[in-house]
Design an enzyme around this catalytic site. Structure first.
Site, PDB file in Angstrom:
ATOM      1  N   TYR A 193       0.820  -1.217   0.000  1.00  0.00           N
ATOM      2  CA  TYR A 193       0.000   0.000   0.000  1.00  0.00           C
ATOM      3  C   TYR A 193       0.848   1.258   0.000  1.00  0.00           C
ATOM      4  CZ  TYR A 193      -3.988  -3.026   1.154  1.00  0.00           C
ATOM      5  OH  TYR A 193      -4.955  -3.993   1.130  1.00  0.00           O
ATOM      6  N   LYS A 208       4.390 -15.291   3.226  1.00  0.00           N
ATOM      7  CA  LYS A 208       4.375 -16.111   2.013  1.00  0.00           C
ATOM      8  C   LYS A 208       5.832 -16.338   1.637  1.00  0.00           C
ATOM      9  CE  LYS A 208       2.164 -18.006  -1.537  1.00  0.00           C
ATOM     10  NZ  LYS A 208       1.477 -19.304  -1.376  1.00  0.00           N
ATOM     11  N   ASP A 245      -1.909 -18.351   2.502  1.00  0.00           N
ATOM     12  CA  ASP A 245      -2.994 -19.115   1.871  1.00  0.00           C
ATOM     13  C   ASP A 245      -3.512 -20.192   2.818  1.00  0.00           C
ATOM     14  OD1 ASP A 245      -0.415 -20.021   1.497  1.00  0.00           O
ATOM     15  OD2 ASP A 245      -0.723 -20.807  -0.516  1.00  0.00           O
ATOM     16  N   ASP A 258      -4.982  -7.118   5.881  1.00  0.00           N
ATOM     17  CA  ASP A 258      -6.222  -6.483   5.442  1.00  0.00           C
ATOM     18  C   ASP A 258      -7.247  -7.559   5.069  1.00  0.00           C
ATOM     19  OD1 ASP A 258      -8.040  -4.603   4.681  1.00  0.00           O
ATOM     20  OD2 ASP A 258      -6.955  -3.900   2.905  1.00  0.00           O
ATOM     21  N   ASP A 280     -10.696  -9.083   7.516  1.00  0.00           N
ATOM     22  CA  ASP A 280     -12.085  -9.098   7.043  1.00  0.00           C
ATOM     23  C   ASP A 280     -12.660 -10.511   7.113  1.00  0.00           C
ATOM     24  OD1 ASP A 280     -12.164  -6.412   6.604  1.00  0.00           O
ATOM     25  OD2 ASP A 280     -13.011  -6.563   4.582  1.00  0.00           O
TER      26      ASP A 280
END
Ligand code: NAD
Length: 361
Positions: free
Chosen positions: A141, A189, A221, A245, A249
């Site tokens: 970001y 990752k 994942d 992020d 959620d």
């Protein structure tokens, strides 16, 4: 205690839900003999309309002088033009940077009364009590990027991390895990991404200083899968900005509704009480589809106010009083529309706030 709180109500349902949180904080101030001053400032779409900037200088100055910041939400279709010079979300990213808020804490605790409001099975959800910590000022970001222009067909974002950015957020997560159930899952990752390999190396070094913690490194994942298969087995989860992020959620759905969940963004700037000058907000957005109808659930913002009292002011008793009041309202079977089961009576935003205040008494 004298306290100066900046309120960034923002857009959509932001003003509706922050009004209820301010009402609850005023009741706490009355009950416990504190003096809370609320300083309303502009950020987001409303700030673009009034000043031309999503984050006016006056707002930054007020936040820097405050003990804590309470935020509703920003954004909405009115400001959605991707070609616009300024956007509401820019203000949000910029204030996080200005206040150096590098860690976003999202507790996800399933209220037993709401277990049937979730789309997941009861046996999967029982015992869920997570703290997800997302790195907030680094990664894709904020890294170098190229925007594909009108004729362009190439664009990129760079997931850039420094050792220090990783160290401070992993340390904060480790300290939180020590105070909870002593388990920490660090998400990355590392099998593919260079920035994740740095993340794992630094996390391993930092966590070596906490031998009592049960630590695991989980690929993002796999974590996406574990969160809906066995969420109750996790305690604290820490992840970089983009992974965090998405996972926060996903984790929020364990609790039934976006409207229920609070968050705290913390950094290294201290307030007049020598505690972090945090920013506190519900995890949901500005919900333009229900804005102005007074049906939004204010409990996520009210619980964010409880986190404000705990983390920025050290007022644990007062914070717990708000949390207990919310639980007791839910025990009474009162619900806003987003968390109601079929056949249940629902109340609007203001009545929900009033009922929490009544329970505080
Ligand atoms: P959203 O969270 O605003 O809404 C998603 C769904 O959840 C909607 O159906 C909404 O009605 C419902 N919902 C959200 N909060 C609720 C509440 N308190 N009570 C009852 N129902 C609630 O997400 P979105 O629709 O993807 O985004 C809308 C706008 O909010 C966009 O402009 C987006 O950029 C912005 N946004 C802002 C923030 C923030 O300010 N931190 C975060 C996320 C999205």
């Amino acid at each position: 205690m004298n306290v100066n709180i900046v309120v960034l109500a923002g857009d959509g349902i932001g003003p509706e839900v922050t009004a209820e949180a301010v009402k609850v904080l005023n009741a706490v101030a009355g009950n416990f003999g504190h003096s809370f001053t609320f300083d309303a400032q502009l950020m987001g779409g409303c700030a673009i309309d009034a000043t031309g900037s999503s984050l006016p200088d006056a707002t930054v100055a007020a936040c820097r002088a405050a003990d804590a910041v309470l935020l509703g939400a920003v954004g909405g279709p009115k400001w959605d033009n991707p070609q616009a010079a300024d956007r509401p979300e820019r203000g949000l990213l910029a204030i996080r940077k200005e206040l150096n808020l590098f860690a976003n804490l999202r507790p996800v605790k399933l209220q037993p009364q709401l277990i049937d409001a979730s789309t997941l099975k009861r046996e999967v959800l029982e015992g869920v009590d997570l703290l997800v910590i997302r790195e907030l000022t680094g990664g894709a970001y904020f890294g170098p990027r190229k925007e594909a222009g009108p004729d362009g067909d190439e664009a990129y974002d760079t997931m850039l991390y420094t050792r220090e950015e990783i160290r401070r957020v992993v340390k904060l997560a480790a300290e939180a895990a020590v105070l909870r159930r002593g388990k920490l899952a660090s998400v990355d990752k590392a099998n593919v991404l260079a920035s994740s390999r740095l993340w794992r190396r630094v996390a391993t070094e930092v966590l070596a200083e906490y031998p009592a913690l049960h630590v695991e490194h989980v690929l993002v994942d796999a974590m996406a899968m574990h969160l809906i298969r066995r969420p109750a087995t996790f305690d604290v989860i820490v992840a970089e900005n983009l992974f965090g992020d998405i996972l926060t959620d996903e984790a929020s759905m364990l609790a039934g509704s976006m409207g229920m969940l609070p968050s705290a963004s913390l950094g290294d700037q201290l307030n007049a009480h020598h505690l972090p000058r945090g920013m506190y907000e519900p995890i949901h957005g500005s919900a333009p589809d229900i804005a102005g109808k007074s049906i939004a659930n204010p409990l996520g913002t009210i619980l964010s106010a409880a986190m404000l009292l705990r983390h920025s002011l050290g007022l644990e008793t007062e914070a717990a009083a708000i949390e207990t009041a919310v639980e007791r309202v839910l025990d009474d079977g009162v619900r806003t529309g987003d968390i109601a089961q079929p056949g249940m009576e629902t109340v609007g935003t203001v009545i929900m706030g009033d009922l929490v205040v009544a329970k505080l008494r």
